[in-house]
Design an enzyme around this catalytic site. Structure first.
Site, mmCIF file in Angstrom:
data_model
loop_
_atom_site.group_PDB
_atom_site.id
_atom_site.type_symbol
_atom_site.label_atom_id
_atom_site.label_comp_id
_atom_site.label_asym_id
_atom_site.label_seq_id
_atom_site.Cartn_x
_atom_site.Cartn_y
_atom_site.Cartn_z
ATOM 1 N N GLY A 1 0.652 -1.283 -0.088
ATOM 2 C CA GLY A 1 0.023 -0.271 0.048
ATOM 3 C C GLY A 1 0.609 1.119 -0.296
ATOM 4 O O GLY A 1 1.763 1.348 0.755
ATOM 5 N N TRP B 1 -1.385 6.918 4.482
ATOM 6 C CA TRP B 1 -1.060 6.339 5.615
ATOM 7 C C TRP B 1 0.357 5.544 5.374
ATOM 8 O O TRP B 1 1.152 5.470 5.470
ATOM 9 C CB TRP B 1 -1.801 5.835 6.163
ATOM 10 C CG TRP B 1 -1.439 4.778 7.432
ATOM 11 C CD1 TRP B 1 -2.240 4.351 8.025
ATOM 12 C CD2 TRP B 1 -0.476 5.574 8.665
ATOM 13 N NE1 TRP B 1 -2.260 3.424 9.362
ATOM 14 C CE2 TRP B 1 -1.352 4.761 9.580
ATOM 15 C CE3 TRP B 1 0.026 5.849 8.300
ATOM 16 C CZ2 TRP B 1 -0.139 4.010 10.283
ATOM 17 C CZ3 TRP B 1 0.677 6.030 10.029
ATOM 18 C CH2 TRP B 1 0.520 5.252 11.003
ATOM 19 N N GLY B 2 -0.191 4.313 4.040
ATOM 20 C CA GLY B 2 1.287 4.123 3.746
ATOM 21 C C GLY B 2 2.822 4.001 3.017
ATOM 22 O O GLY B 2 3.463 4.317 3.988
ATOM 23 N N ALA C 1 -2.073 10.412 9.501
ATOM 24 C CA ALA C 1 -0.250 10.390 8.187
ATOM 25 C C ALA C 1 0.749 11.313 8.068
ATOM 26 O O ALA C 1 1.548 11.383 8.252
ATOM 27 C CB ALA C 1 -0.383 10.062 7.132
ATOM 28 N N LYS D 1 -13.810 3.753 15.211
ATOM 29 C CA LYS D 1 -14.591 5.027 15.638
ATOM 30 C C LYS D 1 -14.890 5.432 14.028
ATOM 31 O O LYS D 1 -14.937 6.952 14.201
ATOM 32 C CB LYS D 1 -12.485 4.894 16.268
ATOM 33 C CG LYS D 1 -11.705 4.847 15.116
ATOM 34 C CD LYS D 1 -11.251 6.185 14.473
ATOM 35 C CE LYS D 1 -10.119 5.717 13.186
ATOM 36 N NZ LYS D 1 -9.856 6.279 12.263
ATOM 37 N N ARG E 1 -10.509 13.046 7.955
ATOM 38 C CA ARG E 1 -11.389 12.743 6.896
ATOM 39 C C ARG E 1 -13.153 12.447 6.592
ATOM 40 O O ARG E 1 -13.976 13.019 6.208
ATOM 41 C CB ARG E 1 -10.979 12.047 5.521
ATOM 42 C CG ARG E 1 -11.318 9.951 5.758
ATOM 43 C CD ARG E 1 -9.791 9.861 4.408
ATOM 44 N NE ARG E 1 -8.954 9.626 4.386
ATOM 45 C CZ ARG E 1 -7.905 8.720 3.692
ATOM 46 N NH1 ARG E 1 -8.420 8.066 2.992
ATOM 47 N NH2 ARG E 1 -6.932 9.462 3.578
ATOM 48 N N ASN E 2 -13.351 11.248 7.326
ATOM 49 C CA ASN E 2 -14.938 11.117 7.716
ATOM 50 C C ASN E 2 -15.370 11.793 8.227
ATOM 51 O O ASN E 2 -17.092 12.112 7.940
ATOM 52 C CB ASN E 2 -14.330 9.369 8.701
ATOM 53 C CG ASN E 2 -14.105 8.291 7.373
ATOM 54 O OD1 ASN E 2 -15.057 7.949 6.875
ATOM 55 N ND2 ASN E 2 -12.880 8.051 8.045
#
EC number: 1.1.1.8
Length: 358
Positions: free
Chosen positions: A14, A18-19, A161, A212, A276-277
């Site tokens: 990935g 985050w990757g 990230a 979460k 982002r959510n």
């Protein structure tokens, strides 16, 4: 040098934000662990053609920066973007999975029988699956373990990230029942700027990381509706209670203190402050646009994880006839699907099961 003493090879599956961030962190860390780990780290990058016609992997390897998903953050030159999935994990001793949860099954199916039998995996993925036929819940770690026939541990926490890439202090919780695997994860990730704590509760730690995102969506709805601070605090508390109760449907924790770790309350707070959510849900409540429209406008090709997880949680609870005991999880899904007005989430707080006399 025998295979048991040869430097261990690390692969990162990935290369999103985050990757890329964890690749920066581990890429720098292995250079300090002389001889224990192969300094060259292959990072699987699903090939994309950028607006200027160039290939993303080539740009990463030339500029040492993921210009699309983590711009302005330097990736060490010992991290190599590799577009061939199977090539990226060839001979790897540690596989670190950092892809959207909806792509894990397809990815693992491609890797089946192509992994060293002595390898183990670490998942940083926040999400899970509900089987289409049985409505049974399956965790990402279980899917990786069952498909690749290797052990899988997990790492969850409040880890935004770009802050990790910039070495802003953070912490995370690792779920592992194997001391050797725990020590390897500690060597690869733990630093004064990124502290780790370990528990044996792989399943609960992983579930908290997924759940979460659903409550962060609820926090976004509340903020988009201009709810007061008292109400927004109640959304987080009641949402956190639903997270804990959901985990307890499936597992018994080793200690209740687990929920106070980075994988629990801290990750929820970070996500509900502006992840982002949260931002996508806030915009839905403010504009009544669909989440598909919002993703297209704001996320540069990435997707929200909360709505997908809300759907999976809803299906699982519906099959168990438990939706009324988890009204925030229920309403999060219905609002994301635009089957319920966002204001209903706040109205339904008044009669939350938490307030029923026991």
């Amino acid at each position: 040098m025998s295979s048991s003493t040869a430097p261990k090879k690390i692969a990162i599956v990935g290369s999103g934000n985050w990757g890329s961030a964890i690749a920066i962190h581990i890429g720098e860390k292995v250079r300090k662990l002389k001889g224990q780990y192969d300094e060259k780290i292959l990072m699987w990058c699903r090939e994309e053609t950028l607006d200027d016609g160039s290939k993303l992997t080539q740009v990463i390897n030339k500029q040492h920066e993921n210009v699309k998903y983590l711009p302005h953050e330097k990736i060490p030159d010992n991290v190599i973007a590799e577009p061939d999935l199977c090539e990226s994990v060839k001979d790897a001793d540690v596989l670190i999975f950092v892809i959207p949860h909806q792509f894990v099954k397809k990815t693992c199916d491609q890797l089946k029988n192509k992994i060293k039998s002595t390898a183990f995996a670490l998942t940083l993925i926040k999400g899970f699956y509900v089987d289409e036929q049985t409505n049974d819940l399956m965790l990402v770690s279980q899917l990786i373990k069952n498909t690749l026939n290797i052990p899988c541990v997990c790492l969850m926490g409040a880890n935004i990230a770009h802050e990790v890439a910039e070495k802003i202090f953070c912490e995370a919780t690792v779920g592992s029942r194997d001391e050797k695997h725990s020590e390897i994860v500690r060597q690869l990730i733990d630093t004064p700027e990124f502290r780790l704590r370990f528990y044996p509760d792989v399943e609960i730690i992983e579930m908290l990381g997924a759940l979460k995102n659903v409550i962060a969506v609820c926090a976004g709805f509340a903020d988009g509706l201009k709810a007061g601070f008292n109400t927004r605090a109640a959304v987080l508390r009641l949402g956190f209670r639903e997270m804990v109760n959901f985990c307890r449907l499936l597992e018994k924790e080793s200690t209740p203190e687990l929920y106070l770790e980075s994988c629990g309350i801290a990750d929820l707070i970070a996500s509900a402050l502006g992840g982002r959510n949260y931002n996508g849900a806030k915009k839905l409540a403010e504009t009544n646009k669909s989440l598909k429209e919002i993703e297209k406008e704001d996320l540069n090709g990435q997707s929200l994880q909360g709505p997908g997880t809300a759907k999976e949680v809803y299906r699982f609870l519906e099959a168990k006839n438990l939706l009324d005991k988890f009204p925030m999880f229920r309403d999060a899904y219905l609002i994301c699907e635009q089957k319920l007005e966002p204001k209903k989430l706040l109205e339904n707080l008044h009669n939350h099961p938490e307030f029923q006399q026991k």
